[in-house]
Design an enzyme around this catalytic site. Structure first.
Site, PDB file in Angstrom:
ATOM      1  N   CYS B  61       0.736  -1.077  -0.040  1.00 51.08           N
ATOM      2  CA  CYS B  61      -0.097  -0.035   0.154  1.00 51.08           C
ATOM      3  C   CYS B  61       0.873   1.273   0.203  1.00 51.08           C
ATOM      4  CB  CYS B  61      -0.858  -0.013   0.976  1.00 51.08           C
ATOM      5  SG  CYS B  61      -0.575  -0.481   2.745  1.00 51.08           S
ATOM      6  N   ARG B 132      12.407   3.381 -12.742  1.00 51.61           N
ATOM      7  CA  ARG B 132      11.513   4.341 -12.011  1.00 51.61           C
ATOM      8  C   ARG B 132      12.029   5.730 -12.278  1.00 51.61           C
ATOM      9  NH1 ARG B 132       8.056   2.247  -8.514  1.00 51.61           N
ATOM     10  NH2 ARG B 132       8.644   0.034  -8.049  1.00 51.61           N
TER      11      ARG B 132
END
Lengths: 185, 174
Positions: B61, B132
């Protein structure tokens, strides 16, 4: 570019416990500072909760621990109200008590449960839930959130040790090792 | 064409290949949903944050896209548009976006695979995914700031916020 976008000095200062502002356990003058950005509904924060307690026990007076709110409201529908409830409990002098109850009851964080926890802690539950419902502590939670966004929080929980983000695992061993390493002030 | 070793270029180092500040951001048009496309130059006149990430469905999360979703209001306050990009297809993005309740577009750099990532110098040949990598593009379409994070480390949003604040302070810089 005219200036360094990552302004490291002021950034790491932002990530140290602040005496008047933060919810703190231990002395701000303690040699080791641990700041957690957490979400009460995040399962990983729930896993970290007993680990932080064990770390605090292990390090005693050497550690100053501060908790700041970083509710991921889109993923966790109850996280924002839970954070505001902890702040509302803080306004009645029981932030940490509520903080603990919330992490120990992560599966039940709806408004009704929040009111029950307030009651159980001997707080004025009507006042607390009223403050939550009218967003009396929303600005405070937002301020924590913004300081985290600005400081490099990259998920929850995010830990900062003496102002530097801990990118290792949030396990007892990894956190303790990072906290007591010689260059930790 | 046999001798491809150019002095000053490091073929093994993908990170150094990411387009730097000052470079013009290559324009592109990519699908954001199975029937909609997003064109970079449509955002001319406002800053754009381009966030390349390896894959949808990261298991934690507050993964990178989830985090940016929460910080989106801060980006918007600074006048910026946020675009996520990975090599996942539009249907995959749609499902991921719905599951995570994302409020910004995810672009599918899917066919030809990684073509836009290659233009920006952030395609990972070995993994078949992108780095990324973050690019903050100014309102004229010029890269103001870029950053490649180790692929396992979520870079957070602080670098983006600082870059956007610079743009807000001095819109004529560059």
């Amino acid at each position: 570019m005219k200036y360094d976008p990552t302004n490291a000095v002021s950034k790491s200062k932002l990530l140290l416990p602040r005496a008047k502002h933060d919810h703190i356990q231990g002395s701000v003058d303690a040699p080791i500072a641990l700041v957690e950005y957490g979400d009460y509904e995040c399962p990983y924060c729930g896993q970290a909760y007993p680990i932080v307690k064990a770390i605090q026990e292990q390090l005693g007076d050497r550690l100053c621990f501060a908790f700041r709110n970083f509710p991921l409201a889109n993923s966790h529908p109850h996280a924002e109200h839970a954070a505001e409830a902890a702040e509302a409990a803080g306004a009645q002098g029981k932030f940490w008590e509520m903080h603990d109850v919330l992490y120990e009851n992560q599966v039940a964080l709806d408004d009704e449960s929040l009111a029950q926890y307030a009651e159980a802690l001997g707080l004025d539950a009507r006042r607390l839930i009223g403050e939550v419902l009218r967003g009396a502590h929303m600005a405070r939670v937002r301020e924590d959130f913004q300081s985290g966004a600005r400081g490099g929080v990259n998920g929850t929980p995010s830990f900062f040790i003496n102002g530097v983000r801990h990118d290792g695992a949030p396990s007892f061993d990894a956190l303790l090792a990072a906290l007591v390493q010689p260059n930790a002030r | 064409m046999n001798n491809e070793t150019t002095p000053g270029q490091q073929p093994g180092s993908l990170k150094s290949a990411a387009l730097p500040a000052g470079a013009v951001a290559p324009d592109f048009s990519l699908r954001s949903t199975p029937d909609q496309a997003v064109k970079l130059s449509d955002f001319r006149g406002q800053p754009v944050v381009l966030a390349f990430y390896p894959a949808d469905w990261s298991p934690v999360c507050g993964d990178q896209m989830g985090l940016y979703n929460e910080i989106l209001p801060e980006f918007q306050k600074l006048g910026a548009e946020l675009l996520g990009i990975s090599v996942d297809g539009a249907w995959c993005h749609t499902a991921f976006s719905r599951d995570r309740k994302l409020h910004f577009p995810l672009l599918a750099d899917f066919e030809p695979k990684g073509a836009v990532a290659r233009l920006y110098g952030v395609y990972r040949e070995t993994d078949g995914t992108t780095e990324r990598a973050l690019f903050v593009i100014n309102e004229l379409g010029v890269i103001h700031w870029s950053y490649v994070s180790p692929v396992g480390v979520n870079p957070g949003a602080d670098g983006i916020l600082s870059a956007l604040e610079e743009l807000n302070k001095d819109p004529n810089e560059i």
